[in-house]
Design an enzyme around this catalytic site. Structure first.
Site, PDB file in Angstrom:
ATOM      1  CB  VAL A 159      -0.917   0.025   1.247  1.00 20.22           C
ATOM      2  CG1 VAL A 159      -1.843   1.239   1.209  1.00 20.22           C
ATOM      3  CG2 VAL A 159      -1.734  -1.264   1.354  1.00 20.22           C
ATOM      4  CB  THR A 160       1.966   3.816  -2.384  1.00 23.61           C
ATOM      5  OG1 THR A 160       0.829   4.328  -3.107  1.00 23.61           O
ATOM      6  CG2 THR A 160       2.608   2.672  -3.166  1.00 23.61           C
TER       7      THR A 160
ATOM      8  CB  SER B 188      -1.827  10.053   5.928  1.00 23.74           C
ATOM      9  OG  SER B 188      -2.835  11.002   6.165  1.00 23.74           O
TER      10      SER B 188
ATOM     11  CG  LEU C  71       7.537  11.687   0.694  1.00 16.54           C
ATOM     12  CD1 LEU C  71       8.627  11.285  -0.277  1.00 16.54           C
ATOM     13  CD2 LEU C  71       6.778  12.904   0.158  1.00 16.54           C
TER      14      LEU C  71
ATOM     15  CE1 TYR D 203      -6.073  14.755  -5.810  1.00 13.42           C
ATOM     16  CE2 TYR D 203      -8.352  15.018  -6.533  1.00 13.42           C
ATOM     17  CZ  TYR D 203      -7.403  14.387  -5.744  1.00 13.42           C
ATOM     18  OH  TYR D 203      -7.794  13.377  -4.897  1.00 13.42           O
TER      19      TYR D 203
ATOM     20  CB  THR E 245      -8.225  12.060   4.584  1.00 12.87           C
ATOM     21  OG1 THR E 245      -8.037  12.983   3.500  1.00 12.87           O
ATOM     22  CG2 THR E 245      -9.076  10.892   4.127  1.00 12.87           C
TER      23      THR E 245
HETATM   24  P1  NAD Z   1      -3.554  12.049   2.822  1.00  9.53           P
HETATM   25  O1  NAD Z   1      -2.901  13.340   2.559  1.00  9.53           O
HETATM   26  O2  NAD Z   1      -4.196  11.805   4.142  1.00  9.53           O
HETATM   27  O3  NAD Z   1      -2.520  10.840   2.560  1.00  9.53           O
HETATM   28  C1  NAD Z   1      -1.704  10.792   1.442  1.00  9.53           C
HETATM   29  C2  NAD Z   1      -0.405  10.087   1.819  1.00  9.53           C
HETATM   30  O4  NAD Z   1       0.405   9.981   0.626  1.00  9.53           O
HETATM   31  C3  NAD Z   1       0.427  10.836   2.865  1.00  9.53           C
HETATM   32  O5  NAD Z   1       0.776   9.968   3.911  1.00  9.53           O
HETATM   33  C4  NAD Z   1       1.652  11.286   2.079  1.00  9.53           C
HETATM   34  O6  NAD Z   1       2.841  11.331   2.865  1.00  9.53           O
HETATM   35  C5  NAD Z   1       1.741  10.233   1.001  1.00  9.53           C
HETATM   36  N1  NAD Z   1       2.511  10.712  -0.153  1.00  9.53           N
HETATM   37  C6  NAD Z   1       2.461  11.936  -0.720  1.00  9.53           C
HETATM   38  N2  NAD Z   1       3.358  12.019  -1.716  1.00  9.53           N
HETATM   39  C7  NAD Z   1       3.990  10.816  -1.782  1.00  9.53           C
HETATM   40  C8  NAD Z   1       5.028  10.304  -2.591  1.00  9.53           C
HETATM   41  N3  NAD Z   1       5.613  11.050  -3.550  1.00  9.53           N
HETATM   42  N4  NAD Z   1       5.442   9.030  -2.379  1.00  9.53           N
HETATM   43  C9  NAD Z   1       4.891   8.263  -1.412  1.00  9.53           C
HETATM   44  N5  NAD Z   1       3.898   8.718  -0.600  1.00  9.53           N
HETATM   45  C10 NAD Z   1       3.458   9.987  -0.780  1.00  9.53           C
HETATM   46  O7  NAD Z   1      -4.618  11.877   1.643  1.00  9.53           O
HETATM   47  P2  NAD Z   1      -5.880  10.902   1.497  1.00  9.53           P
HETATM   48  O8  NAD Z   1      -7.085  11.743   1.574  1.00  9.53           O
HETATM   49  O9  NAD Z   1      -5.741   9.715   2.337  1.00  9.53           O
HETATM   50  O10 NAD Z   1      -5.699  10.496  -0.030  1.00  9.53           O
HETATM   51  C11 NAD Z   1      -5.231   9.221  -0.443  1.00  9.53           C
HETATM   52  C12 NAD Z   1      -5.524   9.058  -1.919  1.00  9.53           C
HETATM   53  O11 NAD Z   1      -6.931   9.144  -2.115  1.00  9.53           O
HETATM   54  C13 NAD Z   1      -4.907  10.151  -2.775  1.00  9.53           C
HETATM   55  O12 NAD Z   1      -4.481   9.610  -4.005  1.00  9.53           O
HETATM   56  C14 NAD Z   1      -6.054  11.094  -2.989  1.00  9.53           C
HETATM   57  O13 NAD Z   1      -5.900  11.844  -4.169  1.00  9.53           O
HETATM   58  C15 NAD Z   1      -7.210  10.126  -3.080  1.00  9.53           C
HETATM   59  N6  NAD Z   1      -8.514  10.719  -2.820  1.00  9.53           N
HETATM   60  C16 NAD Z   1      -8.793  11.335  -1.634  1.00  9.53           C
HETATM   61  C17 NAD Z   1     -10.056  11.876  -1.442  1.00  9.53           C
HETATM   62  C18 NAD Z   1     -10.457  12.570  -0.167  1.00  9.53           C
HETATM   63  O14 NAD Z   1     -11.546  13.146  -0.129  1.00  9.53           O
HETATM   64  N7  NAD Z   1      -9.662  12.532   0.883  1.00  9.53           N
HETATM   65  C19 NAD Z   1     -11.012  11.803  -2.455  1.00  9.53           C
HETATM   66  C20 NAD Z   1     -10.684  11.181  -3.642  1.00  9.53           C
HETATM   67  C21 NAD Z   1      -9.435  10.633  -3.810  1.00  9.53           C
END
Ligand code: NAD
EC number: 1.1.1.n12
Length: 267
Positions: free
Chosen positions: A11-12, A16, A38, A164, A199
């Protein structure tokens, strides 16, 4: 119940939000989790949480491990897959790309840097991990399930998010194409399109805007069933769907893009 007992799940973005929730959910299904972020310390914290007894999903104490990597760098993505394989003596059979960022600005003011950074992590990073995982699985003759977290914004757009939205639309296309190319190797590829999920990413949005968004969701709440899971900000709504796509319950689903939105926004 433990549908993923023999799975190794990479899982990447596991440090978080959605990535952490997915890690907890997959471990709860019996998978061994390779949690990558990261932020290496955050990935380690996720692994610590996986061993915590007494959560609703009741994750068994497994042989989970944390990895630090910047998925937007080709060499780092390759090294990540090598490290996971070296650690567990097999390639991951489930790969979930959750790493993602936002850097919002209106189209007319968006800098080249705003564009490049978001595309590099969300789109190129997902490509690099999908490619490295696909190579590892094919060369060892293993089947697998690759799940890429896109966003409903990739389909409907959103003010201030041309970068995005483009990255997430790209993830849908790359995943569908990977599904076509890798199907004959027994590798399924699907994308999940969350709506607005509580989140750290959405916590950056002003409360007034979030209230408006929540008002437009027919289900009446963001994706985050409070109290369902004892961990804070755990997003079982999305993680449940990822667990289904990871498991053989979805054995004939590939190339799909599954919306988890409480209904798609129409703005
Ligand atoms: P978040 O910010 O809580 O978590 C994202 C994680 O990705 C962080 O831990 C960060 O350190 C890590 N990350 C960032 N850049 C990185 C890199 N270059 N290499 C490795 N890790 C890296 O965000 P989230 O809300 O949990 O989002 C997770 C995924 O879900 C994302 O792709 C986001 O676009 C997608 N998403 C989120 C939502 C939402 O409403 N939260 C909606 C649709 C899609």
């Amino acid at each position: 119940q433990h549908r993923l007992r023999s799975a190794l799940a990479l899982v990447t973005g596991a440090g978080s939000g959605i990535g952490r929730a997915v890690s907890v959910r997959l471990a709860g299904e019996g998978a061994t989790v390779a949690a990558c972020d990261l932020d290496g310390a955050a990935a380690q914290e996720t692994v610590r949480l996986l061993g915590r007894p007494g959560s609703k999903e009741g994750p068994p104490r497994g042989n989970h491990a944390a990895f630090q990597a910047d998925v937007s760098q080709a060499s780092a993505a390759r090294r990540l897959l090598e490290q996971v394989q070296a650690c567990f003596s097999r390639p991951p059979s489930v790969v979930v790309s959750c790493a993602g960022i936002t850097q919002d600005e209106l189209l007319l003011h968006m800098s080249e840097d705003d564009w490049d950074k978001v595309i590099a992590v969300n789109l190129k990073g997902t490509f690099l991990v999908t490619q490295a995982a696909g190579q590892a699985l094919v060369s060892s003759g293993c089947s697998g399930s690759i799940i890429n977290i896109s966003s409903i914004i990739g389909k409907v757009g959103n003010m201030g998010q041309t970068n995005y939205a483009a990255s997430k639309a790209g993830v849908i296309g790359l995943t569908q194409t990977a599904a076509r190319e890798l199907g004959r190797h027994g590798i399924r590829c699907n994308s999940v399109l969350p709506g607005f999920i509580a989140t750290p990413m959405t916590q950056k949005v002003p409360q007034k805007v979030m209230n408006k968004i929540t008002g437009m969701i027919p289900m009446g709440h963001l994706g985050d069933p409070e109290g369902f899971c004892p961990l804070p900000n755990i997003l079982i709504d999305v993680a449940d769907v990822v667990a289904f796509l990871a498991s053989e319950d979805s054995g004939y689903i590939t190339g799909a893009s599954v919306e988890v939105t409480g209904m798609r926004p129409t703005w």
